[in-house]
Motif scaffolding. Structure first.
Motif, short mmCIF file in Angstrom:
data_model
loop_
_atom_site.label_atom_id
_atom_site.label_comp_id
_atom_site.label_asym_id
_atom_site.label_seq_id
_atom_site.Cartn_x
_atom_site.Cartn_y
_atom_site.Cartn_z
N LYS A 116 0.84 -1.21 0.00
CA LYS A 116 0.00 0.00 0.00
C LYS A 116 0.87 1.25 0.00
CE LYS A 116 -3.96 -2.10 2.35
NZ LYS A 116 -4.72 -2.15 3.63
N GLU A 117 1.97 1.20 0.73
CA GLU A 117 2.88 2.34 0.77
C GLU A 117 3.52 2.57 -0.60
OE1 GLU A 117 6.60 4.08 3.44
OE2 GLU A 117 5.98 2.00 3.64
N ILE A 118 3.89 1.47 -1.28
CA ILE A 118 4.46 1.60 -2.63
C ILE A 118 3.44 2.21 -3.58
CG2 ILE A 118 5.37 0.34 -4.61
CD1 ILE A 118 6.53 -1.69 -2.67
N GLU A 119 2.19 1.76 -3.50
CA GLU A 119 1.14 2.32 -4.35
C GLU A 119 0.95 3.81 -4.08
OE1 GLU A 119 -2.06 -1.15 -5.44
OE2 GLU A 119 -2.15 -0.33 -3.43
N ARG A 120 0.97 4.16 -2.80
CA ARG A 120 0.76 5.56 -2.42
C ARG A 120 1.92 6.44 -2.91
NH1 ARG A 120 -0.34 4.50 2.29
NH2 ARG A 120 1.69 4.77 3.27
N ASN A 121 3.13 5.96 -2.75
CA ASN A 121 4.30 6.76 -3.13
C ASN A 121 4.51 6.83 -4.64
OD1 ASN A 121 4.84 7.25 -0.43
ND2 ASN A 121 6.28 5.55 -0.25
N SER A 122 4.15 5.76 -5.35
CA SER A 122 4.40 5.71 -6.80
C SER A 122 3.22 6.21 -7.62
CB SER A 122 4.74 4.28 -7.22
OG SER A 122 3.61 3.42 -7.06
N GLY A 123 2.01 6.08 -7.09
CA GLY A 123 0.82 6.45 -7.85
C GLY A 123 0.33 5.36 -8.78
N ALA A 124 0.96 4.17 -8.73
CA ALA A 124 0.57 3.04 -9.57
C ALA A 124 -0.28 2.06 -8.76
CB ALA A 124 1.81 2.34 -10.13
N THR A 125 -1.04 1.23 -9.47
CA THR A 125 -1.78 0.16 -8.83
C THR A 125 -1.00 -1.15 -8.99
OG1 THR A 125 -3.07 -0.24 -10.85
CG2 THR A 125 -4.01 1.23 -9.22
N ILE A 126 -0.92 -1.91 -7.90
CA ILE A 126 -0.09 -3.12 -7.90
C ILE A 126 -0.95 -4.32 -7.51
CG2 ILE A 126 1.96 -4.24 -6.93
CD1 ILE A 126 3.05 -1.46 -6.33
N ASP A 127 -0.90 -5.35 -8.33
CA ASP A 127 -1.67 -6.57 -8.08
C ASP A 127 -0.71 -7.75 -8.05
OD1 ASP A 127 -4.07 -8.24 -7.85
OD2 ASP A 127 -3.61 -8.87 -9.90
N VAL A 128 -0.73 -8.52 -6.96
CA VAL A 128 0.17 -9.65 -6.78
C VAL A 128 -0.61 -10.95 -6.93
CG1 VAL A 128 1.80 -10.81 -5.24
CG2 VAL A 128 1.62 -8.31 -5.22
N ASP A 129 -0.19 -11.80 -7.86
CA ASP A 129 -0.80 -13.11 -8.06
C ASP A 129 0.17 -14.17 -7.54
OD1 ASP A 129 -2.12 -15.36 -8.81
OD2 ASP A 129 -1.93 -15.05 -10.98
N ASP A 130 -0.16 -14.73 -6.35
CA ASP A 130 0.72 -15.72 -5.74
C ASP A 130 0.23 -17.14 -5.98
OD1 ASP A 130 -1.51 -15.69 -4.18
OD2 ASP A 130 -0.48 -15.38 -2.27
N SER A 131 -0.68 -17.32 -6.97
CA SER A 131 -1.18 -18.66 -7.25
C SER A 131 -0.24 -19.44 -8.16
CB SER A 131 -2.57 -18.56 -7.91
OG SER A 131 -2.49 -17.88 -9.15
N CYS A 132 0.76 -18.78 -8.72
CA CYS A 132 1.72 -19.45 -9.60
C CYS A 132 3.13 -19.30 -9.03
CB CYS A 132 1.65 -18.87 -11.01
SG CYS A 132 1.83 -17.07 -11.06
N SER A 133 4.07 -20.02 -9.62
CA SER A 133 5.46 -19.93 -9.17
C SER A 133 6.38 -19.85 -10.39
CB SER A 133 5.83 -21.15 -8.33
OG SER A 133 7.15 -21.02 -7.84
N PRO A 134 7.18 -18.77 -10.55
CA PRO A 134 7.21 -17.63 -9.64
C PRO A 134 5.93 -16.81 -9.70
CG PRO A 134 8.50 -17.15 -11.59
CD PRO A 134 8.10 -18.58 -11.71
N CYS A 135 5.68 -16.03 -8.66
CA CYS A 135 4.49 -15.19 -8.62
C CYS A 135 4.64 -14.03 -9.61
CB CYS A 135 4.29 -14.64 -7.21
SG CYS A 135 4.20 -15.94 -5.94
N THR A 136 3.52 -13.44 -9.98
CA THR A 136 3.56 -12.30 -10.90
C THR A 136 3.06 -11.05 -10.18
OG1 THR A 136 1.34 -12.84 -11.74
CG2 THR A 136 3.22 -13.71 -12.95
N VAL A 137 3.73 -9.95 -10.45
CA VAL A 137 3.35 -8.66 -9.88
C VAL A 137 3.02 -7.74 -11.05
CG1 VAL A 137 4.07 -6.73 -8.42
CG2 VAL A 137 4.94 -9.03 -7.95
N ARG A 138 1.76 -7.34 -11.14
CA ARG A 138 1.32 -6.45 -12.21
C ARG A 138 1.26 -5.02 -11.69
NH1 ARG A 138 -0.62 -9.01 -16.70
NH2 ARG A 138 -0.93 -11.25 -16.49
#
Length: 222
Positions: A116-138
């Motif tokens: 949440k802090e990264i989203e607030r400081n960067s202004g971007a939206t971040i979605d983490v999908d941990d259902s796969c390996s390696p995980c994906t961060v959009r």
């Protein structure tokens, strides 16, 4: 067929329908999946509200890549709808970063505080999908916002993988350097003291020689 007045009324209605259909246009806008998700909104509320406000029909296909947004209606209405759609999705980009599973916890943080802090400081939206390996961060948003978000995410992943020193590691290393510099300084001070002590007997001998010379010359100890 039918009564003359009924046929005339039906004919007039058909002409209106044909005329309306001939005035209808369709515009297709392409966007990424994150933008399509924002356009649709929770339970389709945003896109339905946009249809009501612009008197158009808007269909979002999120199964294609890139996603497509089809807007149909009268030209002036479609133009207004296109402008509204572009305000939501225009100028947005998306980056995908691979993240090891053991780094996801550090990236998200306790109760999502870090992400949440990264989203607030960067202004971007971040979605983490941990259902796969390696995980994906959009990471999605405006270009400069996405760039800031990517830097912050990659830094955390590199810290977890040990390829980037954490602040505590840097402090420890700096502390070690300071201690070594202090030890070297103490060693040089001890060397100077030893050198000074070695010179003291010579100084005493010089004073005694001077007294002896005076005694021999003047016959008394001055």
């Amino acid at each position: 067929t039918g009564k003359k007045e009924d046929v005339a009324s039906a004919s007039e209605t058909a002409k209106k329908i044909i005329q309306e259909q001939s005035n209808r246009v369709e515009e297709v806008i392409k966007c990424d999946r994150a933008a399509a998700h924002r356009l649709v909104g929770p339970k389709g509320e945003i896109v339905m509200s946009m249809e009501r406000d612009t008197c158009t029909r808007i269909r979002v296909d999120r199964n294609s890549e890139p996603c497509t947004v089809r807007i149909t209606g009268k030209k002036e209405d479609v133009d207004r709808a296109c402008e509204a759609v572009n305000e939501i999705i225009g100028g947005r980009v998306e980056e995908v970063i691979q993240c090891p599973k053991d780094a996801v916890g550090l990236l998200i943080g306790r109760e999502g505080h870090t992400i949440k802090e990264i989203e607030r400081n960067s202004g971007a939206t971040i979605d983490v999908d941990d259902s796969c390996s390696p995980c994906t961060v959009r990471i999605a948003g405006k270009r400069r916002c996405v760039d800031r978000g990517c830097v912050a995410v990659r830094k955390i992943i590199m810290e977890k993988e040990g390829t980037l020193s954490s602040p505590s590691d840097l402090r420890t290393r700096l502390g070690g350097k300071r201690r070594r510099a202090s030890d070297a300084s103490e060693g040089s001070r001890e060397d100077r003291d030893k050198a000074g002590n070695k010179q003291k007997p010579n100084e005493k001998s010089s004073i005694v020689d001077q007294k002896i010379q005076r005694t021999l010359r003047f016959g008394t100890d001055l």
